[in-house]
Design a protein around this motif. Structure first.
Motif, PDB file in Angstrom:
ATOM      1  N   PHE A 126     -23.835 -44.487   1.397  1.00  0.00           N
ATOM      2  CA  PHE A 126     -25.111 -45.153   1.105  1.00  0.00           C
ATOM      3  C   PHE A 126     -25.100 -46.572   1.662  1.00  0.00           C
ATOM      4  O   PHE A 126     -26.039 -46.997   2.337  1.00  0.00           O
ATOM      5  CB  PHE A 126     -25.311 -45.161  -0.417  1.00  0.00           C
ATOM      6  N   SER A 127     -24.000 -47.294   1.414  1.00  0.00           N
ATOM      7  CA  SER A 127     -23.942 -48.696   1.839  1.00  0.00           C
ATOM      8  C   SER A 127     -23.997 -48.822   3.353  1.00  0.00           C
ATOM      9  O   SER A 127     -24.329 -49.875   3.879  1.00  0.00           O
ATOM     10  CB  SER A 127     -22.678 -49.361   1.305  1.00  0.00           C
ATOM     11  N   LYS A 128     -23.657 -47.745   4.061  1.00  0.00           N
ATOM     12  CA  LYS A 128     -23.710 -47.806   5.521  1.00  0.00           C
ATOM     13  C   LYS A 128     -25.090 -47.405   6.018  1.00  0.00           C
ATOM     14  O   LYS A 128     -25.665 -48.069   6.870  1.00  0.00           O
ATOM     15  CB  LYS A 128     -22.642 -46.881   6.100  1.00  0.00           C
ATOM     16  N   GLN A 129     -25.616 -46.322   5.440  1.00  0.00           N
ATOM     17  CA  GLN A 129     -26.873 -45.786   5.956  1.00  0.00           C
ATOM     18  C   GLN A 129     -28.073 -46.694   5.669  1.00  0.00           C
ATOM     19  O   GLN A 129     -29.032 -46.692   6.428  1.00  0.00           O
ATOM     20  CB  GLN A 129     -27.137 -44.383   5.395  1.00  0.00           C
ATOM     21  N   VAL A 130     -28.042 -47.465   4.603  1.00  0.00           N
ATOM     22  CA  VAL A 130     -29.198 -48.314   4.332  1.00  0.00           C
ATOM     23  C   VAL A 130     -29.402 -49.335   5.440  1.00  0.00           C
ATOM     24  O   VAL A 130     -30.502 -49.831   5.642  1.00  0.00           O
ATOM     25  CB  VAL A 130     -29.101 -49.046   2.973  1.00  0.00           C
ATOM     26  N   PHE A 131     -28.337 -49.672   6.143  1.00  0.00           N
ATOM     27  CA  PHE A 131     -28.485 -50.626   7.243  1.00  0.00           C
ATOM     28  C   PHE A 131     -28.792 -49.919   8.561  1.00  0.00           C
ATOM     29  O   PHE A 131     -28.892 -50.554   9.597  1.00  0.00           O
ATOM     30  CB  PHE A 131     -27.219 -51.460   7.403  1.00  0.00           C
ATOM     31  N   GLY A 132     -28.878 -48.614   8.522  1.00  0.00           N
ATOM     32  CA  GLY A 132     -29.225 -47.895   9.733  1.00  0.00           C
ATOM     33  C   GLY A 132     -28.059 -47.140  10.329  1.00  0.00           C
ATOM     34  O   GLY A 132     -28.122 -46.680  11.459  1.00  0.00           O
ATOM     35  N   GLY A 133     -26.963 -47.015   9.584  1.00  0.00           N
ATOM     36  CA  GLY A 133     -25.860 -46.190  10.059  1.00  0.00           C
ATOM     37  C   GLY A 133     -24.782 -46.971  10.778  1.00  0.00           C
ATOM     38  O   GLY A 133     -24.808 -48.206  10.832  1.00  0.00           O
ATOM     39  N   LEU A 134     -23.843 -46.224  11.353  1.00  0.00           N
ATOM     40  CA  LEU A 134     -22.654 -46.815  11.965  1.00  0.00           C
ATOM     41  C   LEU A 134     -23.037 -47.834  13.035  1.00  0.00           C
ATOM     42  O   LEU A 134     -23.916 -47.604  13.838  1.00  0.00           O
ATOM     43  CB  LEU A 134     -21.798 -45.712  12.583  1.00  0.00           C
ATOM     44  N   GLY A 135     -22.347 -48.977  13.000  1.00  0.00           N
ATOM     45  CA  GLY A 135     -22.615 -50.007  13.985  1.00  0.00           C
ATOM     46  C   GLY A 135     -23.518 -51.096  13.449  1.00  0.00           C
ATOM     47  O   GLY A 135     -23.587 -52.179  13.986  1.00  0.00           O
ATOM     48  N   HIS A 136     -24.230 -50.803  12.371  1.00  0.00           N
ATOM     49  CA  HIS A 136     -25.153 -51.791  11.818  1.00  0.00           C
ATOM     50  C   HIS A 136     -24.697 -52.342  10.487  1.00  0.00           C
ATOM     51  O   HIS A 136     -25.214 -53.337  10.017  1.00  0.00           O
ATOM     52  CB  HIS A 136     -26.538 -51.178  11.641  1.00  0.00           C
ATOM     53  N   ASN A 137     -23.756 -51.642   9.846  1.00  0.00           N
ATOM     54  CA  ASN A 137     -23.388 -52.029   8.488  1.00  0.00           C
ATOM     55  C   ASN A 137     -22.509 -53.276   8.477  1.00  0.00           C
ATOM     56  O   ASN A 137     -21.479 -53.307   9.131  1.00  0.00           O
ATOM     57  CB  ASN A 137     -22.658 -50.881   7.795  1.00  0.00           C
ATOM     58  N   PRO A 138     -22.903 -54.333   7.743  1.00  0.00           N
ATOM     59  CA  PRO A 138     -22.075 -55.539   7.722  1.00  0.00           C
ATOM     60  C   PRO A 138     -20.827 -55.387   6.853  1.00  0.00           C
ATOM     61  O   PRO A 138     -19.909 -56.188   6.974  1.00  0.00           O
ATOM     62  CB  PRO A 138     -22.990 -56.608   7.117  1.00  0.00           C
ATOM     63  N   PHE A 139     -20.792 -54.379   5.969  1.00  0.00           N
ATOM     64  CA  PHE A 139     -19.671 -54.248   5.045  1.00  0.00           C
ATOM     65  C   PHE A 139     -18.951 -52.938   5.288  1.00  0.00           C
ATOM     66  O   PHE A 139     -19.580 -51.916   5.534  1.00  0.00           O
ATOM     67  CB  PHE A 139     -20.164 -54.284   3.592  1.00  0.00           C
ATOM     68  N   ASN A 140     -17.631 -52.984   5.194  1.00  0.00           N
ATOM     69  CA  ASN A 140     -16.837 -51.786   5.372  1.00  0.00           C
ATOM     70  C   ASN A 140     -17.186 -50.768   4.292  1.00  0.00           C
ATOM     71  O   ASN A 140     -16.992 -51.027   3.112  1.00  0.00           O
ATOM     72  CB  ASN A 140     -15.362 -52.169   5.290  1.00  0.00           C
ATOM     73  N   PRO A 141     -17.701 -49.593   4.687  1.00  0.00           N
ATOM     74  CA  PRO A 141     -18.191 -48.641   3.681  1.00  0.00           C
ATOM     75  C   PRO A 141     -17.106 -48.199   2.697  1.00  0.00           C
ATOM     76  O   PRO A 141     -17.348 -48.160   1.490  1.00  0.00           O
ATOM     77  CB  PRO A 141     -18.676 -47.447   4.508  1.00  0.00           C
ATOM     78  N   ALA A 142     -15.897 -47.891   3.199  1.00  0.00           N
ATOM     79  CA  ALA A 142     -14.848 -47.405   2.303  1.00  0.00           C
ATOM     80  C   ALA A 142     -14.517 -48.460   1.246  1.00  0.00           C
ATOM     81  O   ALA A 142     -14.289 -48.145   0.083  1.00  0.00           O
ATOM     82  CB  ALA A 142     -13.603 -47.042   3.093  1.00  0.00           C
ATOM     83  N   LEU A 143     -14.524 -49.725   1.672  1.00  0.00           N
ATOM     84  CA  LEU A 143     -14.207 -50.792   0.721  1.00  0.00           C
ATOM     85  C   LEU A 143     -15.313 -50.969  -0.304  1.00  0.00           C
ATOM     86  O   LEU A 143     -15.044 -51.221  -1.486  1.00  0.00           O
ATOM     87  CB  LEU A 143     -13.971 -52.116   1.454  1.00  0.00           C
ATOM     88  N   ILE A 144     -16.572 -50.853   0.150  1.00  0.00           N
ATOM     89  CA  ILE A 144     -17.678 -50.938  -0.812  1.00  0.00           C
ATOM     90  C   ILE A 144     -17.544 -49.798  -1.817  1.00  0.00           C
ATOM     91  O   ILE A 144     -17.692 -49.985  -3.026  1.00  0.00           O
ATOM     92  CB  ILE A 144     -19.043 -50.862  -0.091  1.00  0.00           C
TER      93      ILE A 144
END
Lengths: 203, 205, 191, 317
Positions: D107-125
């Motif tokens: 979720f934390s990755k896709q809300v920013f538009g997916g891989l390459g756009h996410n400012p936060f490391n998804p696994a860590l979130i």
């Protein structure tokens, strides 16, 4: 032109002060009306928790020294634990049931203000939390009976070590430690100085 | 007349919701929405101050010099806030403690100042009462909808009553600060989505 | 309380934006570009520190001697409003360059709940004058830090392909939520 | 200087490259994973890892469908997210935890538009979400080769100091270092087997999947700062999830800076915050939050923000 301007400023100033005066008057009236009730509520909060500790007691008096100053008032025991004051709880026949020790200890989110009963035979009667700002769902469970009941009946000479004789609140060791250390250190302090206190009462 | 009343009362709900659409007064909304009971208390407190300030200012609107209006508005709002504080301390001390600093901070809530400036200082008393009620309703709906989600997910309860029994483990993060930002973000997303769909439907008609 | 602890707490572990939820309007409204968030941060820092000092004197040398402590909310907000006005007039006349930078933010500051919040907390916690100054300074530095971090993230998001559902305000709140998650790790720092 | 910046991102949006890089990361994780499985037993670890990966891939597909994004759930990035998340969970936790953790991570990755756009490391979130939401589960650890619960050396350290830690290892410093190197201690699945982590790092460096800057400065800073604060520096780098974080989390392309000099600052920042959390904050370990905090600062380190794209400027004026 200039006179006009000063006149305008004066009228504006008067208007604003008028509003302020009316507001201040309205507030002081409400304040004086609600003040007795506010004080009653504040007294009630402490008294209710004292009553929950000694249900049989009918009078709680603040322990004072010869000059009528409360003893142990704001006594700093170590940099996170402070004693606030001590009350005597007496029943109808004026028999001394025990002392009520009010103090605070620094927890995770701020001071945890507690009050507990100290029986005359050196056991902790029970503990009640007056105020705290711990994390909801975690440290805030400090008010739960299953945690507080562990202190009931402990001797003042017991260790009060979290994880040994006190089971901590789940995932909130800091809160649990703060309270048990607060009780241990304040009760030790009171024990060491209580002989004076009983003497005073006899005099 | 009836439609006007209805319009004044309901416009704050969705179309001009002070929190979700205009994004004002966020501080108290996010901070207090930890539990439904706090949210209800905050809504009542907010309604008290908003309606009384709007009424007072609407009554006095002819005697408020234009250049002094902001300080006078602030004095009036602050007086009602202080009165509210006395009442809470006297009759609801636990609620007063739970809402803490966010009661005095109603003074600087941009929603109230905004409504007074743009509505109550120009309109008659009755309309101002309705406006105050309507805007408080919008505020209340926003804060409650956030509080309900946060209390259910973060504490497993609603108004303090356990919902799912002991086997349910609530995700504490929802009652911690990040949870507040998360829930309001998703709720605004939903509202935007719904209103966009509605306007598209209207356009196609 | 130790001054260093107050400073660390107010900037990091008890950050006004991420942990205490004060001052959110400019946090969401002004963080689209770096210049305005730094400008706002500077203006807030100046006004918060000065207003805290003034309200400290108002409380202990006016309200207490007259026994009207209960007027503190009204007294503080008026103090802040008057103070902001004076600063605006002074800057306009004396330091027009600074006025150009800070001027547009000053009117917004009166209703920034962080400043009233700080002055009220100072009294509530019984801080001394020195502690008041440090607390006010730390909280505004924390506020400025939050503004800058948020701006940087928002500019980065500006390049991202945010789904329509989350475009606009929602994604900003979600980003704030994730930053707040990171800040949660600092709980306990500074006592 | 700014020439670098503009060209930075596109290569990770390239499908072939993404798949290759992600597979490399997954393969490099294997030695440490095998170590963890042997140490904590396969029943406590394998179902957890499998479910976490499956849930990550399913969530990725779900979000891409719902948010109408290009479908790329099998490019390996979701697998890596689920894999990493499982490896930084304690063994033997209830299986629904990694499932919702992965869901939140994606979720934390896709809300920013997916891989390459996410400012936060998804696994860590995902992990931070689990730690904040279910702290009791996320701090209950298994003893190696046993089903008894235990504490991690760092938790013992924050409660009783170094003497308490030595008590776990028969009072000998060399036994402590040896057992910790071989992973005979309480901890997360992927973080305990140091040899496996080092093998993984070697693989990542040899295949040029990552560069040396971040792992080296991160570990170096942790070593130096904890030494200056009076902690056994070898204990410090062997304990907790520092190595796991420094090799596999902090080196994430999307959420770490691009330029060598900013990578060095980034590595230093991670290490410094990590030690500060260990010593002065409430949590015994701070790797997750240290890297997340540096993720927050990354856009500033990179100068990416100095050149906003046109439409951002239009909005503000």
């Amino acid at each position: 032109m200039k006179q006009n301007q000063t006149k305008q400023i004066v009228t504006l100033g008067i208007t604003l002060s008028l509003y302020c005066i009316i507001a201040a008057l309205a507030l002081s009236v409400t304040y004086s009306v609600t003040l007795p009730q506010i004080q009653l509520q504040q007294k009630k909060a402490t008294e209710e928790s004292m009553k929950s500790i000694y249900p049989d007691a009918i009078s709680f008096t603040l322990c004072t020294d010869n000059e009528q100053n409360p003893i142990f008032h704001n006594q700093v025991i170590d940099n996170c634990i402070t004693l606030d004051c001590i009350y005597e709880g007496r029943d109808q026949t004026n028999l001394l049931l025990g002392y009520l020790v009010k103090g605070s200890s620094l927890g995770y989110g701020g001071p945890i203000v507690f009050i507990y009963g100290l029986d005359l035979d050196d056991t902790i009667h029970s503990v009640s939390i007056i105020e705290h700002s711990e994390t909801p769902g975690l440290g805030a469970n400090v008010i739960k009976d299953h945690f507080l009941n562990q202190f009931k009946g402990k001797l003042t000479s017991d260790a009060f070590l979290v994880k040994q004789d006190i089971t901590p609140i789940t995932a909130s060791t800091i809160t649990s430690k703060a309270l048990s250390e607060g009780i241990k250190k304040s009760v030790t302090y009171v024990r060491e100085n209580i002989t004076e206190l009983t003497n005073e009462n006899e005099n | 007349m009836k439609t006007k009343i209805k319009q004044l009362l309901t416009k704050g709900l969705l179309k001009e919701n002070p929190v979700f659409v205009l994004m004002l007064g966020l501080c108290s909304v996010l901070a207090v929405s930890v539990s439904v009971i706090n949210a209800l208390g905050m809504t009542l407190a907010f309604t008290f101050v908003t309606v009384l300030s709007e009424v007072t200012i609407s009554v006095l609107r002819k005697w408020i010099p234009k250049s002094l209006r902001i300080p006078i508005f602030i004095v009036i709002i602050a007086s009602f806030v202080t009165i509210l504080q006395f009442l809470l301390q006297a009759y609801f001390p636990s609620l007063n403690k739970a809402l803490g600093i966010f009661i005095p901070l109603i003074v600087v809530n941009c929603i109230i100042i905004g409504r007074i400036e743009s509505f109550a200082s120009k309109k008659p008393v009755f309309d101002s009462i309705l406006d105050g009620l309507g805007i408080s309703l919008g505020y209340g709906i926003a804060i409650l909808s956030i509080a309900i989600v946060r209390e259910i997910l973060g504490n497993g309860t609603i108004l303090g009553y356990s919902l799912f029994g002991t086997s349910f483990e609530p995700a504490l993060m929802f009652i911690l600060p990040p949870g507040a930002f998360l829930v309001i973000g998703i709720e605004i997303g939903i509202i935007n989505h719904v209103s966009k769909k509605a306007s598209r439907k209207e356009a196609s008609k | 309380m130790n001054l260093v602890n107050i400073l660390i707490q107010t900037i990091f572990s008890q950050n006004f934006i991420f942990m205490r939820f004060l001052g959110l309007c400019p946090f969401f409204g002004l963080t689209n570009d770096m210049d305005s968030s730094i400008g706002m941060g500077g203006a807030v820092t100046f006004v918060t520190v000065m207003a805290s000092v003034v309200s400290y004197f108002v409380y202990y040398f006016v309200l207490i001697p007259f026994g009207v402590e209960y007027l503190q909310t009204i007294a503080f907000i008026l103090t802040i409003a008057v103070f902001v006005q004076l600063v605006e007039i002074y800057l306009k006349k004396m330091i027009p360059n600074l006025y150009k930078v800070m001027g547009i933010y000053l009117p917004l500051i009166t209703t920034n709940c962080m400043i009233l919040g700080v002055t009220l907390i100072n009294i509530q916690e019984g801080y001394s004058l020195m502690e008041t100054i440090v607390f006010a300074f730390g909280s505004s530095v924390g506020f400025t830090l939050a503004m800058i971090l948020m701006t940087a993230i928002r500019i980065r998001i500006g390049n991202a392909n945010v789904p329509a559902f989350f475009k606009g305000a929602p994604i900003v709140f979600l980003a704030a939520s994730f930053i707040a998650i990171a800040f949660m790790g600092l709980q306990g720092l500074g006592g | 200087m700014s020439n670098y910046v503009i060209t930075a991102s596109p290569h990770i949006r390239n499908k072939i490259n993404t798949a290759f890089l992600m597979n490399m990361v997954s393969i490099s994780l294997l030695p440490a994973t095998i170590g963890g499985i042997v140490i904590f037993g396969w029943t406590n670890t394998l179902p957890l890892i499998a479910l976490s990966i499956i849930s990550a891939v399913v969530s990725e597909a779900l979000f891409q469908k719902l948010l109408k994004l290009p479908m790329s759930y099998l490019d390996g990035s979701a697998i890596v997210t689920g894999f990493l998340l499982a490896l930084c969970c304690p063994p033997g936790i209830p299986l629904w935890l990694p499932v919702i953790g992965s869901f939140f991570a994606i979720f934390s990755k896709q809300v920013f538009g997916g891989l390459g756009h996410n400012p936060f490391n998804p696994a860590l979130i995902g992990r931070a979400f689990l730690v904040l939401s279910f702290p009791a589960h996320m701090t209950s650890w298994l003893k190696p080769f046993d089903v008894v619960t235990t504490s991690t050396p760092l938790a013992v350290f924050s409660e009783k100091g170094m003497s308490g830690v030595l008590g776990l290892f028969q009072g000998s410093v060399s036994t402590m270092h040896k057992s910790m190197f071989w992973g005979i201690r309480g901890g997360c699945i992927g973080e305990v087997f140091i040899l496996g982590l080092l093998l993984g790092l070697a693989l990542l460096l040899l295949t040029k999947t990552i560069q040396w800057y971040v792992p080296v400065t991160y570990m170096g800073t942790v070593f130096l700062v904890s030494w200056m604060l009076g902690m056994d520096p070898i204990f410090s780098i062997l304990s907790g999830g520092v190595m796991f974080g420094a090799f596999f989390m902090a080196t994430d392309y999307v959420t770490s800076p691009m330029l060598p000099q900013s990578k060095i600052i980034y590595g230093f920042g991670c290490g410094f915050i990590n030690v500060m959390i260990r010593f002065f904050a409430n949590m015994p370990e701070g790797t997750t939050f240290a890297i997340l905090l540096m993720n927050v600062i990354t856009p500033m380190l990179d100068n990416r923000i100095k050149k906003p794209v046109g439409f951002v400027k239009e909005k503000t004026s």
